[in-house]
Design an enzyme around this catalytic site. Structure first.
Site, mmCIF file in Angstrom:
data_model
loop_
_atom_site.group_PDB
_atom_site.id
_atom_site.type_symbol
_atom_site.label_atom_id
_atom_site.label_comp_id
_atom_site.label_asym_id
_atom_site.label_seq_id
_atom_site.Cartn_x
_atom_site.Cartn_y
_atom_site.Cartn_z
ATOM 1 N N TYR A 64 0.319 -4.629 11.766
ATOM 2 C CA TYR A 64 0.180 -3.208 11.444
ATOM 3 C C TYR A 64 0.916 -2.323 12.445
ATOM 4 O O TYR A 64 1.633 -1.397 12.069
ATOM 5 C CB TYR A 64 -1.300 -2.815 11.377
ATOM 6 C CG TYR A 64 -1.956 -3.151 10.057
ATOM 7 C CD1 TYR A 64 -2.351 -2.153 9.189
ATOM 8 C CD2 TYR A 64 -2.163 -4.468 9.679
ATOM 9 C CE1 TYR A 64 -2.943 -2.450 7.972
ATOM 10 C CE2 TYR A 64 -2.746 -4.791 8.467
ATOM 11 C CZ TYR A 64 -3.145 -3.777 7.616
ATOM 12 O OH TYR A 64 -3.715 -4.077 6.417
ATOM 13 N N HIS A 67 0.825 -1.221 0.000
ATOM 14 C CA HIS A 67 0.000 0.000 0.000
ATOM 15 C C HIS A 67 0.858 1.270 0.000
ATOM 16 O O HIS A 67 0.477 2.293 0.570
ATOM 17 C CB HIS A 67 -0.962 0.021 1.193
ATOM 18 C CG HIS A 67 -1.951 -1.105 1.206
ATOM 19 N ND1 HIS A 67 -3.132 -1.064 0.496
ATOM 20 C CD2 HIS A 67 -1.932 -2.307 1.819
ATOM 21 C CE1 HIS A 67 -3.795 -2.200 0.690
ATOM 22 N NE2 HIS A 67 -3.081 -2.969 1.485
ATOM 23 N N ASN A 115 -10.265 -3.139 1.843
ATOM 24 C CA ASN A 115 -9.869 -3.146 0.436
ATOM 25 C C ASN A 115 -11.090 -2.965 -0.442
ATOM 26 O O ASN A 115 -12.227 -3.014 0.031
ATOM 27 C CB ASN A 115 -9.173 -4.464 0.075
ATOM 28 C CG ASN A 115 -7.832 -4.641 0.758
ATOM 29 O OD1 ASN A 115 -7.100 -3.686 0.970
ATOM 30 N ND2 ASN A 115 -7.503 -5.873 1.101
#
Length: 678
Positions: A359, A72, A145
């Site tokens: 993350y 990303h 997404n």
């Protein structure tokens, strides 16, 4: 008032630095006399090490880049606001979902997945749709997404998938593409990828605009109400403009004309007063119905078909403000699936569990340490009080004498809900009984890798199936190893025999002799056919010449603009043409940057090869074409093989209406353009 959409903006405003009317200084606040010349011994002598301003300036430049995201990396963002339609207190105690009067600030980052920061927008890829809600109870991140499924079921396989889809390690080729051996080798070795691959080969991988793209939370999450009752939930973002895509031949040309196509579209739409609007929808499943489906709710490679559990629209998000500074906001924003608020909790989805760890771990490296939440764009509007101290980039001066809990010196503060006896509004994990042995083994309920891939194929319109077949042929055409192509086709034989046979024919091999029976089920909601139609914010190229009939063109332009269309006048030269200000030279424009073309120039444009090609290319890509009186010679010169979606002057007074309707359709897929060169 608290909760108003200005909460986050007021917070960010405290960090805004204005340069107008200021005087140049160093980072220490020392004003300087000259920043154009280094300090040296004489005019031609050596530069002196004592030039602290030069050293500071160069040092800052040498260190001004931070590591890009592993995935990303290529992104675009916008600020907005969210408001729920009605209280969902029956299902969740999340305040921003229970109070319709609350306006919650949001920031959304759209992105591609595989490419690096400098890659193009319009590649065949998944698109990220990550939303940060700055709620009064803390930040909630819905990290999704534009496709509702992942390629893998367990987070331990995610790094393998990313390594496979990234440029190959020996030559760092290809950039931002899945059309190479390592990706398709991964696919043929991992049958769980097949549902995801069907989405990737579809037009969903080529969105027309971030404003015309669905978003999905992918995982099954859990709502928890004030009484502790849980309800499974899947999140969907539904664009108000409908879900629309580009076509493959078109995106290849867009990449050369404007690699920032999607980023520019979002920015310009918001700047022109056309915010991007999305409805937040949910699919709700009672806890007792967890096992009533023919798939596992915890399997991230599966969807809940809308025909089984309909979508419920619960609120609307409006993206209405562009960032002030790309780096400070879009690049530094940090999302994490583990950022939840009271009333929203996780399930035991093994991929979600891995993302919850990954993350945060990534942001610590990328943004320089554990204090990345102090970066303005990441700060919650809710007050922050805890015993975390120190570390890189700590910008707070804590004056408490204690940094531990429980304590008596600081009066027991900051106090937890248990310590204070005030449990209202605190986060409490959903209580469920779990037990089992320590094993490395996947649940048998995760074992069906093909039925939903077949469901997706069965749900496509004829033109969508054609695009999927062509996508497989393009991708496998770039695979060097023959056996990988053949094994992919063997996988496709488990999805649909016709699909496998058509791809096999295209790559010059025999269709598989063993194929699985197609179950025949479909889900019309998966197709992009029948999407909402609107001319609003559609970009129309208007081809004019110096002899264009301005009186005929002017009311048509006004009618289109009144409906929200964006009309650019394109002519052979800059300046004005037929009294119209020229926005683009035809030679500097391209049909692939527009949704439709309106012909208002005739004979004088027939000798312009760019103009003729403009019309032919637009027709090839299924776009609406309008032809005003006098432009017939240009239309004739284009020699189009049909008139589907072509509105001519014979429409008379109804021309503007008919042309607008043709543009709103998005594409005219009934054109036979396979043999039409453009």
């Amino acid at each position: 008032m608290p909760g108003d959409d200005n909460d986050k903006q007021r917070q960010l405003d405290r960090y805004v630095v204005k340069q107008d009317g200021t005087r140049y200084s160093t980072d220490q606040g020392v004003r300087i006399d000259d920043t154009d010349n280094s300090l040296s011994v004489g005019e031609r002598g050596p530069t002196l090490l004592e030039d602290f301003h030069f050293r500071e300036k160069v040092t800052r430049f040498d260190h001004e880049r931070i590591p890009e995201r592993v995935v990303h990396a290529r992104g675009s963002g916008a600020h907005g606001e969210f408001q729920v339609y009605e209280s969902l207190a029956e299902f969740t105690c999340a305040e921003f979902l229970c109070d319709p009067s609350l306006v919650t600030p949001t920031f959304v980052r759209f992105s591609t997945v595989a490419g690096e920061r400098g890659s193009a927008d319009t590649v065949r890829d998944v698109r990220g749709f990550a939303t940060k809600f700055y709620t009064r109870q803390g930040n909630y991140d819905l990290v999704g997404n534009n496709m509702p499924v992942f390629p893998i079921q367990d987070g331990i396989k995610f790094l393998d998938f990313v390594h496979a889809v990234k440029p190959e390690p020996h030559n760092q080729i290809p950039q931002a593409q899945s059309a190479h051996d390592t990706f398709w080798d991964f696919v043929q070795m991992q049958p769980e990828t097949m549902h995801f691959v069907m989405w990737l080969m579809s037009d969903r991988a080529l969105p027309r605009s971030y404003r015309m793209m669905q978003g999905f939370g992918v995982h099954t999450f859990r709502f928890v109400n004030a009484q502790g009752k849980g309800t499974f939930v899947k999140f969907h973002w539904r664009p108000k403009l409908g879900t629309h895509s580009l076509v493959w031949d078109e995106v290849l040309r867009v990449q050369g004309n404007d690699p920032d196509f999607n980023r520019r579209d979002l920015w310009e739409a918001i700047e022109s007063g056309n915010p991007a609007e999305f409805e937040l929808c949910v699919q709700l499943v009672p806890q007792e119905d967890e096992h009533r489906f023919d798939f596992d709710l915890l399997d991230a490679t599966k969807i809940i078909p809308e025909e089984e559990v309909p979508l419920r629209a619960i609120g609307k998000m409006t993206l209405n403000r562009n960032p002030r500074n790309f780096f400070a906001e879009t690049e530094q924003i940090a999302f994490c699936t583990a950022n939840v608020v009271p009333g929203i909790d996780f399930t035991n989805d093994p991929l979600l569990q891995a993302r919850n760890f990954s993350y945060l771990d990534t942001q610590i490296t990328r943004l320089g340490g554990p204090n990345h939440q102090r970066i303005p764009i990441n700060q919650p509007v809710a007050p922050v009080h805890n015993d975390q101290r120190d570390g890189f980039h700590q910008d707070m001066i804590h004056d408490s004498r204690t940094a531990y809990s429980k304590n008596s010196i600081s009066g027991g503060c900051p106090a937890t809900g248990v310590n204070s006896g005030q449990m209202a509004g605190v986060f409490r994990h959903y209580q469920e009984h779990v037990s089992g042995e320590k094993i490395r083994r996947r649940s048998p309920s995760f074992g069906d890798h093909y039925s939903q891939a077949t469901l997706f194929w069965n749900s496509m319109a004829g033109w969508e199936k054609e695009h999927i077949v062509n996508a497989f042929l393009f991708e496998l055409g770039h695979v060097e190893r023959r056996y990988i192509k053949e094994r992919v086709i063997e996988r496709l034989a488990n999805v649909d025999a016709e699909l496998a046979a058509r791809v096999a024919e295209g790559i010059g091999t025999s269709p598989p002799t063993q194929t699985a029976a197609n179950h025949g089920r479909s889900s019309p909601a998966l197709s992009q056919e029948g999407q909402p139609q609107s001319v609003a914010t559609r970009k129309i190229a208007v081809l004019v010449g110096d002899r264009t009939d301005a009186a005929a063109l002017r009311p048509v332009l006004q009618a289109l603009r009144d409906e929200g269309a964006i009309c650019d006048v394109a002519a052979p030269h800059e300046g004005t043409a037929a009294s119209f200000p020229v926005d683009k030279q035809i030679s500097a424009a391209s049909s692939v940057l527009y949704d439709a073309v309106l012909l208002a120039g005739g004979q004088e444009l027939t000798a312009d090869g760019y103009a003729v090609q403009f019309v032919r290319e637009a027709f090839k890509h299924g776009k609406a074409i309008g032809s005003l009186p006098g432009s017939e010679p240009l239309l004739d010169a284009a020699n189009l093989p049909g008139d589907q979606g072509v509105v001519t002057a014979s429409a008379g007074d109804a021309f503007a209406r008919e042309f607008a309707d043709a543009v709103a359709v998005h594409r005219h897929w009934d054109r036979d353009v396979a043999s039409f060169p453009a």
